[in-house]
Design an enzyme around this catalytic site. Structure first.
Site, PDB file in Angstrom:
ATOM      1  CG  HIS A  65      -1.448   1.217   1.496  1.00 60.70           C
ATOM      2  ND1 HIS A  65      -1.206   2.190   2.352  1.00 60.70           N
ATOM      3  CD2 HIS A  65      -2.881   1.852   0.678  1.00 60.70           C
ATOM      4  CE1 HIS A  65      -2.214   3.222   2.553  1.00 60.70           C
ATOM      5  NE2 HIS A  65      -2.971   3.069   1.290  1.00 60.70           N
ATOM      6  CD  GLU A  68      -2.461   2.487  -3.736  1.00 62.69           C
ATOM      7  OE1 GLU A  68      -3.046   3.686  -3.658  1.00 62.69           O
ATOM      8  OE2 GLU A  68      -3.204   1.544  -3.011  1.00 62.69           O
ATOM      9  CG  HIS A  69      -0.150   6.227  -0.393  1.00 69.60           C
ATOM     10  ND1 HIS A  69      -0.344   7.431   0.299  1.00 69.60           N
ATOM     11  CD2 HIS A  69      -1.245   5.382  -0.546  1.00 69.60           C
ATOM     12  CE1 HIS A  69      -1.600   7.290   0.613  1.00 69.60           C
ATOM     13  NE2 HIS A  69      -2.087   6.061   0.324  1.00 69.60           N
ATOM     14  CD  GLU A 140      -4.939   5.520   3.079  1.00 62.70           C
ATOM     15  OE1 GLU A 140      -4.074   6.251   2.879  1.00 62.70           O
ATOM     16  OE2 GLU A 140      -5.379   4.628   2.574  1.00 62.70           O
TER      17      GLU A 140
END
Lengths: 429, 420
Positions: A65, A68-69, A140
């Site tokens: 993840h 991905e960012h 997040e």
């Protein structure tokens, strides 16, 4: 490219495995003006341990993840700006077993396809930019911690799998992301974002050969080695814990119950098992099921009740949850109904009814470019062709669903996670 | 695409398409949006969705939908200009994907007709149990508007800015209005709209027009048509000399700043582009300047309410940034009006709007919403027509349209005890 026609779906699909190992799939939709590209790597939140070139790597939760960012920051800063000015807003998600990048547009598709492939495969990050992202991702993660529905789900997964990869959040934890470094991100990118471990799906009025040519031009001519995913061995289907409970500011208790099922299927068997699991959900607690009507009438559940069947690498569970004042009683009713349906059988006409609705639902899903691309990409990674669903669905019988309920939806395999309001008066203490 | 009259006050918009796996059939009543009736319409559609004389409860209705291969049926209440549009949108799999001989259009049309003309009744009136439980649900739902502070602040801005105008009435009325509705009142309203409200039918799918007409004429034959409830043009007002400021306090972490503008310009294509450049798309000034470059807010965007001639801005901010953000929002609009912008901004806005408009034809649901909206306010344009009009818009027209946009009301929702 190789063309396949699916007359029962009214679809035509072109496929080719490029010399570098990338699978390109084009679902041609003439008369549509929208074009959609979906570029995915077989790398997700559960891939914490893997073998690459004979070496075993163990990584903290949240790397896929984080990566991905970071890929949205390219060395050529204008790339994103150019896309934005054309109204193209590329987006991405990280799932348990896949990371995907996508965009849609009406004009300039091939140019934007090149831009997408470029920014996903050319990582560029510095120590500072990785550091800056840590705060954003921690935010997040904290936001998900305020979400009672998510907390109930997570609690259930922890009951079923302890601290195994399936129970860890895809985004990681505030602690686990602390040790993520630029080098680790580069290493994981090099390992997983290699053409033979990826798939490109285009949907719309796209010329298959042109899409393949662009992929050849931009991606490396040869693939690196494909990493071997290390999957947890299932040790029976008994949850590690039966129950978890958490207090949060909610107006009514929420619950999530899970039933541990066998994983490790691949190919069409996996797809077929998914259909059986989904039909089991419909029969057991779907909106038109006898149990749903009964519990709703008794006020034990409201319209938030819902669930599904998830098949992950090395983990598989049927889950159901929602708001309920007496969640344990709802679980008991579900178990009793599963037993009744498993022993006495699902009435013929009820089965025909839910089967029809399920088939209609799958066809309806093909209206969505996003849905098509996601399903075909999953199928590519798991070794089946999703567009064969009508044939496979045709082999699913009432007996399959009854056997599923009998074998898996039992008290031994069940766990329940509760999120409850704090006891009254606690606030004043 | 065609629109034609089927029965007195009953119109069908027919959009043939082979593109989709499902077809859409929608039946929508159109009435003037008024405080006195908004809640009645919303409650009515929820009560009607509970059952028909053939499918008298939810279980029977769900069974019927399952047997139609998982058909979907959604009750809808929408605001289009100063009209309220309410009814049902249904969709089902196209016959060609089903076993030979299956025909879903006719049963689906019958079901829609039954929902309106043959509801589940008791003693000749709407079922009291349905009315009382749906009344509670609807009041809870409307009160729930407050849960999402972004939506809530936008609703409050319109209520304040358009107080006394129909546009200030919420889509489903207020929770208080809902709770006051009696069975008698609702039953009377039902009979009135059934006889007199304009009914807009919409079909998008692969069936021939004759078949669609035949199915719908039969399904709605029982409608007792007697005259038509008149619809009115929207009220357009001018902005006051000095904008009004409304501040409310609540337990919120993030402040919500909403600004309402009156746009006097009648140049719709130019106004669409002004809004896109201002805050309507990802390349807009609110997004790239106020949010990304100045980091004054968490989000900021603008909406052009075409029929009403207003523009609304919505931004999530820290309360301490209130004045700076407000100044910056007004400054960005001034910059567009005085021509302080580069050509790419206009081109980008044109490209994005054109792409959005053309993409709409790829979604039957988006086309239903578009066509029902056009029909409700007497529009006759297609998305392609609107896209074409954007082409020739000049720098001068953009500036002139932007000059007509003047602030009317500022609404700010902030945390308790915070200072501006």
């Amino acid at each position: 490219m190789r063309e396949t026609e699916y007359p029962r779906l009214g679809e035509r699909v072109w496929r080719e495995t490029l010399p570098n190992g990338l699978e390109v799939i084009v679902v041609r939709k003439p008369y549509h003006v929208r074009k959609y590209a979906f570029f995915a790597a077989r790398y997700g939140g559960m891939d914490l341990r893997f073998q690459l070139e004979g070496r075993r790597r163990v990584t903290p939760a949240g790397v896929a993840h984080y990566l991905e960012h970071k890929l949205f920051e390219s060395q050529d800063g204008n790339l994103m700006q150019e896309m934005g000015r054309s109204g193209v807003d590329p987006n991405a998600f990280t799932a348990e077993d896949m990371t995907a990048y996508y965009f849609s547009c009406t004009d300039g598709f091939y140019r934007h396809l090149g831009e997408l492939l470029r920014f996903v495969t050319a990582p560029y990050f510095t120590r500072e930019s990785v550091e800056r992202e840590r705060g954003i991702i921690a935010q997040e993660i904290r936001m998900t911690e305020d979400d009672p529905e998510w907390r109930a789900y997570e609690g259930m997964m922890r009951c079923l799998y302890g601290d195994g990869p399936a129970a860890l959040p895809v985004v990681g934890t505030v602690e686990s992301i602390q040790s993520i470094t630029p080098q680790l991100l580069y290493d994981c990118h090099r390992a997983f974002y290699t053409p033979a471990n990826m798939v490109l799906v285009c949907v719309g009025d796209v010329e298959p050969d042109r899409a393949a040519e662009i992929a050849m031009e931009i991606l490396p001519a040869e693939s690196g080695p494909v990493p071997a995913r290390e999957v947890e061995k299932q040790n029976g289907f008994i949850p590690l814990r039966r129950e978890a409970m958490l207090e949060m500011e909610v107006s009514m208790p929420q619950f999530m119950a899970g039933f541990k099922c066998p994983a490790h299927l691949t190919g069409e068997t996996l797809l077929r098992e998914g259909m059986i699991g989904d039909l089991a959900c419909d029969a057991l607690f779907g909106e038109s099921s006898p149990l749903y009507t009964q519990l709703y009438g008794q006020g034990l559940i409201n319209s938030s009740l819902g669930g599904g069947f998830d098949q992950l690498p090395g983990a598989c569970q049927l889950y159901v949850g929602g708001d309920a004042r007496e969640p344990r009683r709802v679980l008991d009713e579900i178990l009793a109904e599963a037993r009744r349906l498993g022993e006495q059988g699902i009435p013929e006409d009820f089965f025909r009814q839910i089967r029809r609705a399920a088939y209609g639902g799958m066809l309806r899903g093909l209206n969505s470019f996003e849905g098509i691309a996601g399903s075909l990409a999953e199928g590519r990674f798991d070794g089946y062709d999703y567009f064969r669903f009508p044939e496979i669905f045709g082999t699913v019988t009432k007996q399959d669903v009854e056997a599923f309920l009998r074998e898996h939806i039992t008290p031994e395999h069940a766990a329940i996670s509760l999120v409850v309001p704090p006891p009254r008066g606690a606030a004043e203490v | 695409m065609t629109r034609q009259q089927l029965l007195p006050g009953v119109y069908l918009t027919y959009l043939p398409s082979e593109k989709f796996k499902t077809s859409i059939l929608s039946a929508q009543m159109v009435v003037p949006l008024r405080r006195e009736t908004a809640a009645l319409s919303a409650l009515l559609v929820n009560v009607l969705s509970r059952g028909t004389s053939h499918c008298p409860d939810m279980a029977a209705l769900n069974r019927r939908l399952d047997l139609l291969y998982g058909a979907q049926l959604d009750p809808t209440v929408r605001k289009k200009g100063e009209n309220q549009v309410f009814g049902f949108t249904a969709s089902c799999v196209e016959d060609r994907f089903l076993p030979a001989g299956e025909r879903l259009l006719e049963p689906m049309a019958d079901l829609l007709g039954d929902l309106f003309c043959r509801p589940a009744t008791r003693n000749g009136r709407l079922d009291w149990d349905f009315v009382s439980s749906e009344r509670d649900n609807l009041a809870d739902l409307i009160r729930g508007d407050i849960n999402d502070k972004e939506i809530y602040a936008s609703l409050r801005l319109l209520e304040e800015m358009c107080a006394g105008e129909p546009y200030g009435v919420r889509r489903m009325g207020s929770a208080g209005d809902v709770e006051k509705i009696s069975l008698q009142r609702l039953d009377r309203y039902y009979r009135e709209v059934l006889a007199r409200a304009r009914l807009e039918l919409f079909y998008c799918g692969s069936a021939r027009l004759e078949r669609v007409r035949g199915a719908l004429e039969r399904a709605f034959a029982a409608m007792p048509r007697q005259g038509e409830i008149p619809l009115f043009p929207v009220l357009r007002r001018e902005a006051p000399e000095t904008p009004r400021v409304v501040v409310e306090e609540m337990d919120v972490g993030q402040g919500k700043l909403c600004v309402g503008f009156r746009a006097a310009s009648g140049d719709a294509p130019a106004m669409r582009l002004v809004n896109a450049m201002f805050g309507g798309v990802v390349s807009s000034r609110l997004f790239t300047q106020v949010r990304e470059k100045l980091s004054l807010c968490y989000y900021a965007d603008s909406v052009y309410h075409l029929r009403k001639g207003i523009v609304t801005v919505s931004a999530g901010i820290d309360a301490e940034h209130y004045q700076r953000t407000l100044d910056e929002i007004l400054r960005q609009l001034d910059a567009i009006a005085s021509g302080e912008w580069e050509d790419w901004e206009l081109e980008s806005a044109q490209n994005i709007l054109r792409s959005n408009l053309r993409s709409m034809t790829d979604s039957a649901r988006a086309m239903e919403d578009f066509c029902v909206g056009q029909a409700a306010v007497g529009g006759v344009q297609t998305p392609e027509d609107i896209a074409r009009e954007l082409e020739g818009v000049t720098r001068e027209r953009i500036m002139a349209a932007a000059r007509s946009v003047r602030p009317d009301t500022i609404y700010f929702l902030r945390g308790r005890g915070e200072r501006l």
